[in-house]
Design a protein around this motif. Structure first.
Motif, PDB file in Angstrom:
ATOM      1  N   MET A 167       0.833  -1.204   0.000  1.00 46.27           N
ATOM      2  CA  MET A 167       0.000   0.000   0.000  1.00 46.27           C
ATOM      3  C   MET A 167       0.865   1.251   0.000  1.00 46.27           C
ATOM      4  O   MET A 167       1.861   1.323   0.696  1.00 46.27           O
ATOM      5  N   LEU A 168       0.456   2.228  -0.794  1.00 48.24           N
ATOM      6  CA  LEU A 168       1.235   3.460  -0.894  1.00 48.24           C
ATOM      7  C   LEU A 168       0.921   4.389   0.277  1.00 48.24           C
ATOM      8  O   LEU A 168      -0.171   4.365   0.830  1.00 48.24           O
ATOM      9  N   GLU A 226      -2.936   4.748   1.270  1.00 40.62           N
ATOM     10  CA  GLU A 226      -3.587   4.745  -0.044  1.00 40.62           C
ATOM     11  C   GLU A 226      -5.094   4.500   0.035  1.00 40.62           C
ATOM     12  O   GLU A 226      -5.852   4.991  -0.807  1.00 40.62           O
ATOM     13  N   LEU A 227      -5.538   3.740   1.051  1.00 38.91           N
ATOM     14  CA  LEU A 227      -6.955   3.405   1.159  1.00 38.91           C
ATOM     15  C   LEU A 227      -7.838   4.653   1.219  1.00 38.91           C
ATOM     16  O   LEU A 227      -9.013   4.596   0.879  1.00 38.91           O
ATOM     17  N   PHE A 247      -7.466   7.210  -0.615  1.00 33.92           N
ATOM     18  CA  PHE A 247      -7.368   7.941  -1.887  1.00 33.92           C
ATOM     19  C   PHE A 247      -7.925   7.140  -3.055  1.00 33.92           C
ATOM     20  O   PHE A 247      -7.982   5.916  -3.025  1.00 33.92           O
ATOM     21  N   ARG A 248      -8.335   7.872  -4.077  1.00 33.37           N
ATOM     22  CA  ARG A 248      -8.664   7.257  -5.366  1.00 33.37           C
ATOM     23  C   ARG A 248      -7.754   7.856  -6.428  1.00 33.37           C
ATOM     24  O   ARG A 248      -7.657   9.083  -6.532  1.00 33.37           O
ATOM     25  N   ASN A 249      -7.145   6.975  -7.198  1.00 37.35           N
ATOM     26  CA  ASN A 249      -6.375   7.450  -8.344  1.00 37.35           C
ATOM     27  C   ASN A 249      -7.337   7.951  -9.399  1.00 37.35           C
ATOM     28  O   ASN A 249      -8.387   7.360  -9.632  1.00 37.35           O
ATOM     29  N   TRP A 294      -4.813  12.413  -8.024  1.00 34.11           N
ATOM     30  CA  TRP A 294      -5.373  11.600  -6.956  1.00 34.11           C
ATOM     31  C   TRP A 294      -6.483  12.418  -6.306  1.00 34.11           C
ATOM     32  O   TRP A 294      -6.493  13.648  -6.398  1.00 34.11           O
ATOM     33  N   ARG A 347       5.147  10.479  -9.608  1.00 28.81           N
ATOM     34  CA  ARG A 347       5.530   9.177  -9.061  1.00 28.81           C
ATOM     35  C   ARG A 347       6.364   8.431 -10.083  1.00 28.81           C
ATOM     36  O   ARG A 347       6.210   8.625 -11.292  1.00 28.81           O
ATOM     37  N   THR A 377       6.867   5.019 -11.810  1.00 30.95           N
ATOM     38  CA  THR A 377       6.025   3.821 -11.953  1.00 30.95           C
ATOM     39  C   THR A 377       6.822   2.526 -11.847  1.00 30.95           C
ATOM     40  O   THR A 377       6.232   1.449 -11.876  1.00 30.95           O
ATOM     41  N   VAL A 378       8.146   2.615 -11.763  1.00 29.59           N
ATOM     42  CA  VAL A 378       8.937   1.395 -11.586  1.00 29.59           C
ATOM     43  C   VAL A 378       9.087   1.077 -10.094  1.00 29.59           C
ATOM     44  O   VAL A 378       8.911  -0.057  -9.665  1.00 29.59           O
ATOM     45  N   ASP A 418       7.297   2.854  -7.724  1.00 34.48           N
ATOM     46  CA  ASP A 418       6.067   3.348  -7.094  1.00 34.48           C
ATOM     47  C   ASP A 418       6.343   4.441  -6.061  1.00 34.48           C
ATOM     48  O   ASP A 418       5.475   4.780  -5.257  1.00 34.48           O
TER      49      ASP A 418
END
Lengths: 98, 417
Positions: free
Chosen positions: A1-2, A15-16, A18-20, A58, A72, A74-75, A77
């Motif tokens: 989790m981020l 992260e929970l 948030f919504r991307n 986000w 961010r 993406t490799v 995260d």
């Protein structure tokens, strides 16, 4: 989790909360009906999908509920930074290799 | 290629198994090929195999940045089905399903295709409507799919919980009996062996770093970590990295890449006789021949190439599994992993010519490409060999996102796809 830093709440939250909301800095045309098919495709469907630095939106759904932007890798995260909606794409990134 | 048979096993048993040959050769890359396939996963290797076996094009190289079948081919949950809603999807997925039947014989390689049935659960009125619509649409397309009551579903899969007290009670199910599973690694290995025996070069540890184009725009070859390799036709079959390769050729794609996770339990005796899927609680499960429960989770919500994913995604899936099968609440999970899946806006794949002459792309399979492997390779080989799509993959163009002629399985198939 981020762990994501909301630039409005000025806090790192899981992260929970948030919504991307997809790639950032894609402007909707003011005259969407006048868009050519090519331009509409680019706006609506084509994404940069980078392997590396991504600019993305986000939304702090279960917090302040506001949209913001993030940079961010993406490799890994790993977040490089977050910034408020409406602010320009940052010219310099902290700690970026390139 | 020496044929595998009971006699071969007996012969090798007599001489200490010293006579088995390598399943595929690992030649040095030539300077030029007729066709280069980027990506030695199931779809890429199947494409090379059918280029050689159906179209007689054997001067082919399959380039792989890692090891053969080490991407999504080795990371998926091996589910095979063709119960898709739209005619175009029904066409391509059922083409694949027909090829699964008999693939072991054709390849002389046991891909362990097992038509054990795929059962999709309904938990509410909306699910009933959606799944029944699929049942009817499938039947019109000549694809088997039938409606089951909760009791019939339990009879077909005894450990299933059909209690009305469940948080999301099972109120019905759609069953495709021809659906099932296959051994994912064997599919890659079988196609690799068949292609190699026909002269195809499979070159592992050779990453494509650039796509070369002539002044007129046409493809002339690819730059790799092992030097330039020429070809007038290049087929990109790179799954989560397809948009990265296509960018090298200057083509921007309607794709986003997400981590998708799966996990397996400790091995136990046979308990789940079929594949069970639930789009609503989002879980799918089957049991491998080794006895492990094979469980598929969802994608993360953000673009990533990290081949990992959030723990909460797995927890969510396991919650759903325990709800559907209370018998598994005390099972231990052994391993979990992630793969990077390339998702199109309409959740249907792209198998097509591209705006670049000589460049072809087979991508966008999203979270459900394994089932299509034989059909995808078969029609993509046709597309490359004839420079013209097969009627089955003709609708799966890149241009559909400009014209609006989408194949919108995104809405039709919900999440599990």
């Amino acid at each position: 989790m981020l762990l994501i830093r909301c630039p409005y709440c000025e806090e790192e939250r899981p992260e929970l909360e948030f919504r991307n909301a997809g790639e950032a800095h894609i402007a909707r045309s003011a005259d969407i009906a006048g868009e050519s098919d090519d331009d509409f495709e680019k706006f609506f469907f084509i994404r940069s999908n980078p392997k590396g630095i991504i600019y993305e939106r986000w939304r702090h759904m279960h917090g302040c509920a506001r949209f913001f932007n993030a940079v961010r890798d993406t490799v890994s995260d790993k977040f490089l930074m977050t910034y408020k909606a409406g602010e320009p794409k940052p010219a310099k990134l902290p700690g970026a290799s390139k | 290629m020496k044929k595998y048979s009971v006699f071969a096993i007996a012969r090798e048993a007599m001489r200490g198994h010293k006579g088995w040959e390598e399943q595929w050769s690992s030649p040095e890359p030539k300077k030029e090929y007729d066709v280069i396939i980027v990506g030695a996963g199931g779809h890429g290797l199947a494409t090379a195999y059918y280029l050689a076996s159906v179209h007689g094009i054997t001067n082919v190289a399959v380039l792989e940045k890692g090891w053969l079948g080490g991407g999504n081919t080795g990371r998926n949950t091996t589910i095979i089905r063709s119960n898709y809603l739209y005619d175009e999807s029904a066409g391509i997925y059922d083409h694949a399903l027909k090829l699964w039947d008999g693939l072991s014989q054709e390849l002389n390689y046991n891909v362990m295709y097992s038509a054990r049935g795929v059962m999709m659960l309904a938990h509410n009125v909306h699910d009933i409507q959606v799944l029944k619509r699929h049942v009817h649409a499938n039947r019109l397309n000549g694809i088997d799919n039938e409606w089951l009551t909760p009791e019939q579903a339990k009879e077909f899969c005894p450990p299933l919980n059909i209690s009305k007290q469940a948080r999301y009670p099972v109120v019905g199910a759609a069953l495709q009996r021809r659906g099932g599973t296959a051994r994912h690694d064997a599919v890659a290995w079988g196609y690799a062996r068949g292609a190699s025996a026909r002269g195809v070069h499979i070159i592992q540890n050779c990453e494509v770093t650039g796509v070369k184009r002539a002044a007129n725009g046409a493809v002339t070859g690819v730059e790799t970590t092992r030097g330039f390799i020429g070809a007038k036709k290049v087929g990109v079959v790179a799954a989560g990295h397809s948009s990265v390769i296509m960018n090298m050729a200057g083509v921007r794609m309607p794709l986003e890449s997400y981590p998708l996770q799966a996990l397996v339990s400790e091995p136990v005796k046979p308990v789940v006789p079929c594949v069970v899927m639930s789009n609503t609680v989002h879980a799918y499960i089957s049991q491998s021949d080794k006895g492990e429960l094979v469980i598929g989770a969802g994608t993360d919500q953000y673009v990533s190439y990290s081949q990992t994913g959030g723990l909460h995604i797995l927890q969510h899936t396991l919650d759903a599994i325990c709800e559907m099968f209370p018998i598994f609440t005390r099972m231990k999970m052994l391993r979990s992993w992630g793969g990077i899946v390339d998702v199109t806006p309409d959740r249907s794949p792209i198998l097509a010519k591209t705006p670049v002459p000589g460049l072809y792309v087979n991508c966008g399979w999203g979270t459900g490409g394994f089932k299509a492997t034989p059909g995808s390779g078969h029609v993509f080989a046709h597309t490359i060999a004839r420079d013209d799509p097969h009627p089955i993959n003709a609708p799966f163009t890149i241009e559909r996102f400009r014209t609006g002629r989408l194949i919108d399985e995104a809405a039709a198939a919900a999440v599990a796809h």
